[in-house]
Design a protein around this motif. Structure first.
Motif, PDB file in Angstrom:
ATOM      1  N   VAL A 244     -20.488   9.824   1.137  1.00 42.01           N
ATOM      2  CA  VAL A 244     -19.623   8.869   1.831  1.00 42.01           C
ATOM      3  C   VAL A 244     -18.194   9.376   1.702  1.00 42.01           C
ATOM      4  N   VAL A 245     -17.440   9.273   2.787  1.00 41.15           N
ATOM      5  CA  VAL A 245     -16.028   9.655   2.773  1.00 41.15           C
ATOM      6  C   VAL A 245     -15.203   8.412   3.088  1.00 41.15           C
ATOM      7  N   ARG A 246     -14.288   8.085   2.195  1.00 40.84           N
ATOM      8  CA  ARG A 246     -13.392   6.945   2.399  1.00 40.84           C
ATOM      9  C   ARG A 246     -12.067   7.474   2.940  1.00 40.84           C
ATOM     10  N   THR A 247     -11.616   6.926   4.069  1.00 40.53           N
ATOM     11  CA  THR A 247     -10.446   7.507   4.711  1.00 40.53           C
ATOM     12  C   THR A 247      -9.586   6.477   5.427  1.00 40.53           C
ATOM     13  N   HIS A 248      -8.290   6.812   5.538  1.00 40.38           N
ATOM     14  CA  HIS A 248      -7.372   6.028   6.357  1.00 40.38           C
ATOM     15  C   HIS A 248      -7.406   6.493   7.807  1.00 40.38           C
ATOM     16  N   ASP A 249      -7.918   7.705   8.045  1.00 43.71           N
ATOM     17  CA  ASP A 249      -7.829   8.362   9.354  1.00 43.71           C
ATOM     18  C   ASP A 249      -9.231   8.585   9.909  1.00 43.71           C
ATOM     19  N   VAL A 250      -9.743   7.575  10.581  1.00 43.25           N
ATOM     20  CA  VAL A 250     -11.160   7.563  10.937  1.00 43.25           C
ATOM     21  C   VAL A 250     -11.514   8.611  11.989  1.00 43.25           C
TER      22      VAL A 250
ATOM     23  N   SER B 107       0.814  -1.211   0.000  1.00 43.06           N
ATOM     24  CA  SER B 107       0.000   0.000   0.000  1.00 43.06           C
ATOM     25  C   SER B 107       0.850   1.265   0.000  1.00 43.06           C
ATOM     26  N   PHE B 108       0.364   2.297  -0.707  1.00 46.41           N
ATOM     27  CA  PHE B 108       1.135   3.552  -0.810  1.00 46.41           C
ATOM     28  C   PHE B 108       1.245   4.247   0.543  1.00 46.41           C
ATOM     29  N   TYR B 109       0.293   4.008   1.441  1.00 49.19           N
ATOM     30  CA  TYR B 109       0.348   4.600   2.771  1.00 49.19           C
ATOM     31  C   TYR B 109       0.520   3.469   3.778  1.00 49.19           C
ATOM     32  N   LYS B 110       1.709   3.326   4.287  1.00 47.24           N
ATOM     33  CA  LYS B 110       2.040   2.181   5.143  1.00 47.24           C
ATOM     34  C   LYS B 110       1.217   2.154   6.423  1.00 47.24           C
ATOM     35  N   GLY B 111       0.705   3.314   6.849  1.00 44.39           N
ATOM     36  CA  GLY B 111      -0.096   3.357   8.057  1.00 44.39           C
ATOM     37  C   GLY B 111      -1.425   2.658   7.939  1.00 44.39           C
ATOM     38  N   SER B 112      -1.828   2.324   6.713  1.00 42.06           N
ATOM     39  CA  SER B 112      -3.122   1.649   6.525  1.00 42.06           C
ATOM     40  C   SER B 112      -2.992   0.132   6.463  1.00 42.06           C
ATOM     41  N   TYR B 113      -1.745  -0.369   6.467  1.00 41.11           N
ATOM     42  CA  TYR B 113      -1.540  -1.817   6.367  1.00 41.11           C
ATOM     43  C   TYR B 113      -1.846  -2.484   7.700  1.00 41.11           C
ATOM     44  N   VAL B 114      -2.655  -3.531   7.640  1.00 41.98           N
ATOM     45  CA  VAL B 114      -3.026  -4.289   8.830  1.00 41.98           C
ATOM     46  C   VAL B 114      -2.636  -5.740   8.596  1.00 41.98           C
ATOM     47  N   CYS B 115      -1.807  -6.265   9.441  1.00 40.10           N
ATOM     48  CA  CYS B 115      -1.304  -7.624   9.235  1.00 40.10           C
ATOM     49  C   CYS B 115      -2.308  -8.658   9.732  1.00 40.10           C
ATOM     50  N   SER B 116      -2.135  -9.852   9.270  1.00 38.64           N
ATOM     51  CA  SER B 116      -3.010 -10.964   9.629  1.00 38.64           C
ATOM     52  C   SER B 116      -3.072 -11.135  11.140  1.00 38.64           C
TER      53      SER B 116
END
Length: 270
Positions: free
Chosen positions: A247-253, A29-38
């Motif tokens: 609707v707003v799609r965001t990484h920063d809820v 992902s281009f924004y590493k802060g949005s990656y969630v590991c298994s």
């Protein structure tokens, strides 16, 4: 305006602005802060809902410029594992994939919407959405995701998406004007133009998705990295709510939820 219903959550102009929280199962992902590991997907989703998200948008493939190729099998395996963590949680989940075989595998889990950046380009995908009775988030696309290079081309692409929905018998959907550098031919100038004219997309009579979170154009001037684009993302979100975003799609809820609450008071949304 037509409404879209996602797991009992109504979306449309007479409804509150909804918040879609992004969970990426793709380390690319281009924004590493949005990656969630298994193993941590459920925890992150629960936190996002508590912070104000209405829907979780779960993806496993980076579509950012220059992202490495990924097989449908790997994408499906990633989503299968992540959705397994969410099954039975009651959390509204949208699956971000444009591949019919991947969506078909996801349909064995508790999913409540499909997010297709190819705008139902694949008739097999459209049939799956229709047969499953899934609402859909659909991006302006003709032959490839986000391939319009002008404002007029974006309107034409959305017309094509609306026609595809009619042909497939799909009536519950949200339109996405495709802000972002989706193809090498696109420039950030178009992103700014799409934002300036966002209100004009209400002519389709369908709910609109604002998906600008941390995108490249918000790093201008200076080409700031994704990690430094939060303030610009929040500012643009407020402006697009004023122009009709549903609707707003965001990484920063948490931060975006506060913006939605504030902007809604100004534009007289519930």
């Amino acid at each position: 305006m037509s409404r879209c219903l996602v797991k009992g959550i109504p979306i449309g102009r007479v409804e509150p602005v909804r918040l879609m929280g992004v969970i990426n199962c793709s380390p690319e992902s281009f924004y590493k802060g949005s990656y969630v590991c298994s193993g941590t997907v459920l925890c992150r989703a629960v936190d996002m809902i508590a912070a104000g998200a209405d829907i979780i948008d779960l993806g496993a493939r980076s579509t950012a410029p220059g992202a490495p190729p990924l097989s449908e099998q790997v994408e499906a395996e990633r989503l299968d594992q992540a959705l397994g963590e969410l099954d039975g949680s009651g959390i509204p989940v949208s699956v971000d994939t444009m591949h019919a075989p991947v969506l078909e595998r996801c349909c064995s889990h508790d999913i409540h919407a499909a997010n297709d950046i190819s705008g139902l380009r694949d008739p097999a995908y459209a049939r799956l959405v229709a047969d499953a009775g899934l609402p859909a988030f659909l991006m302006a696309s003709e032959r490839n995701p986000g391939d319009s290079t002008t404002l007029a081309g974006t309107f034409a692409a959305l017309e094509t998406v609306v026609s595809r929905c009619a042909d497939a018998g799909i009536d519950s959907y949200v339109l996405d004007p495709a802000i972002g550098l989706w193809t090498p031919e696109r420039t950030t100038d178009l992103d700014w133009e799409l934002c300036r004219n966002f209100g004009d997309f209400t002519r389709f009579g369908r709910p609109l998705l604002a998906a600008v979170s941390r995108k490249t154009f918000l790093g201008e001037p200076g080409n700031r990295p994704a990690e430094e684009r939060l303030a610009a993302s929040l500012g643009m979100t407020a402006l697009l709510i004023g122009k009709g975003a549903d609707v707003v799609r965001t990484h920063d809820v948490a931060e975006t939820a506060e913006v939605i609450r504030t902007a809604a008071r100004v534009v007289d949304r519930p």
